[in-house]
Design an enzyme around this catalytic site. Structure first.
Site, PDB file in Angstrom:
ATOM      1  N   CYS A  95       0.760  -1.272  -0.052  1.00 49.34           N
ATOM      2  CA  CYS A  95      -0.084   0.111  -0.054  1.00 49.34           C
ATOM      3  C   CYS A  95       0.902   1.184   0.177  1.00 49.34           C
ATOM      4  O   CYS A  95       1.854   1.228   0.644  1.00 49.34           O
ATOM      5  CB  CYS A  95      -0.957  -0.129   1.318  1.00 49.34           C
ATOM      6  SG  CYS A  95      -2.029   1.449   1.160  1.00 49.34           S
ATOM      7  N   HIS A 137      -9.101  -3.628  -1.885  1.00 49.28           N
ATOM      8  CA  HIS A 137      -8.244  -2.788  -1.368  1.00 49.28           C
ATOM      9  C   HIS A 137      -8.709  -1.342  -1.159  1.00 49.28           C
ATOM     10  O   HIS A 137      -8.530  -0.616  -0.143  1.00 49.28           O
ATOM     11  CB  HIS A 137      -6.909  -2.766  -1.957  1.00 49.28           C
ATOM     12  CG  HIS A 137      -5.707  -1.995  -1.381  1.00 49.28           C
ATOM     13  ND1 HIS A 137      -4.646  -2.496  -0.497  1.00 49.28           N
ATOM     14  CD2 HIS A 137      -5.463  -0.516  -1.333  1.00 49.28           C
ATOM     15  CE1 HIS A 137      -3.903  -1.939  -0.231  1.00 49.28           C
ATOM     16  NE2 HIS A 137      -4.221  -0.709  -0.391  1.00 49.28           N
ATOM     17  N   GLU A 138      -8.977  -0.743  -2.433  1.00 55.52           N
ATOM     18  CA  GLU A 138      -9.491   0.780  -2.338  1.00 55.52           C
ATOM     19  C   GLU A 138     -10.805   0.891  -1.534  1.00 55.52           C
ATOM     20  O   GLU A 138     -10.943   1.915  -1.077  1.00 55.52           O
ATOM     21  CB  GLU A 138      -9.453   1.229  -4.043  1.00 55.52           C
ATOM     22  CG  GLU A 138      -8.329   1.158  -4.491  1.00 55.52           C
ATOM     23  CD  GLU A 138      -7.061   1.629  -4.209  1.00 55.52           C
ATOM     24  OE1 GLU A 138      -7.057   2.765  -3.137  1.00 55.52           O
ATOM     25  OE2 GLU A 138      -5.755   1.176  -3.888  1.00 55.52           O
ATOM     26  N   HIS A 141     -10.116   1.361   2.043  1.00 59.08           N
ATOM     27  CA  HIS A 141      -9.569   2.635   2.190  1.00 59.08           C
ATOM     28  C   HIS A 141     -10.871   3.542   2.459  1.00 59.08           C
ATOM     29  O   HIS A 141     -10.769   4.252   3.529  1.00 59.08           O
ATOM     30  CB  HIS A 141      -8.839   3.135   1.065  1.00 59.08           C
ATOM     31  CG  HIS A 141      -7.516   2.881   1.112  1.00 59.08           C
ATOM     32  ND1 HIS A 141      -6.443   3.095   2.554  1.00 59.08           N
ATOM     33  CD2 HIS A 141      -6.672   2.090   0.397  1.00 59.08           C
ATOM     34  CE1 HIS A 141      -5.375   2.699   2.020  1.00 59.08           C
ATOM     35  NE2 HIS A 141      -5.260   2.173   1.022  1.00 59.08           N
TER      36      HIS A 141
END
Length: 167
Positions: A95, A137-138, A141
């Site tokens: 990341c 993953h995004e 976030h």
């Protein structure tokens, strides 16, 4: 072209769940342009808005295909609408907000997210392997999570030790 600085672990904005984009303003247009410019740097696959200090629900992505072509885009208000039951267990994940550290992270092998673009048109991003990993993953976030949160216990313990040593 505005390449924004990436916020790193320890910055509270990374742990802040992002608000939906409710109206397309000049500020949102600028955010999208900055996300696209910021992700379009070597070694980057995705950038979430909170990684550049903005707590709105948006991310940009860039993937290279087998022929050397580059595909990129963005999604406003992305929501994961499908995850496969089959897993990709052997992928190491890193990341930009936890620079230089890569750890094995189990993710769904296939993912689909849906959102909109600046014109309010539906955007669908879906795929297997790296695309599935990127989506999970995004969106993580944007929910205020980091990939290290989902590491297996012994790996997470090592990751936290490594992070402490780097800070």
């Amino acid at each position: 072209m505005t390449v924004r600085e990436i916020r790193t672990i320890g910055d509270p904005v990374l742990r802040t769940p992002c608000d939906p984009v409710r109206e397309i303003t000049d500020g949102v247009r600028t955010l999208v342009a900055d996300l696209l410019d910021t992700v379009d740097q070597e070694g980057r696959a995705g950038v979430a808005a909170n990684q550049i200090g903005v707590t709105l629900r948006a991310f940009s992505w860039r993937l290279d295909d087998e022929d050397g072509g580059r595909h990129h885009g963005y999604v406003l208000n992305p929501e994961i609408t499908e995850l496969s039951e089959d897993l990709q267990e052997d992928g190491e994940e890193g990341c930009l907000s936890v620079p230089g550290l890569w750890y094995p992270r189990t993710r769904a092998a296939f993912a689909r997210c849906e959102g909109t673009d600046l014109e309010g048109e539906r955007v669908v991003l879906e795929g297997r392997d790296i695309t599935a990993r990127l989506i999970q993953h995004e969106v993580g976030h944007l929910d205020g999570a980091l990939y290290i949160d989902g590491l297996e216990r012994p790996v997470k313990k090592r990751a936290l030790r490594d992070i402490r040593e780097r800070l």
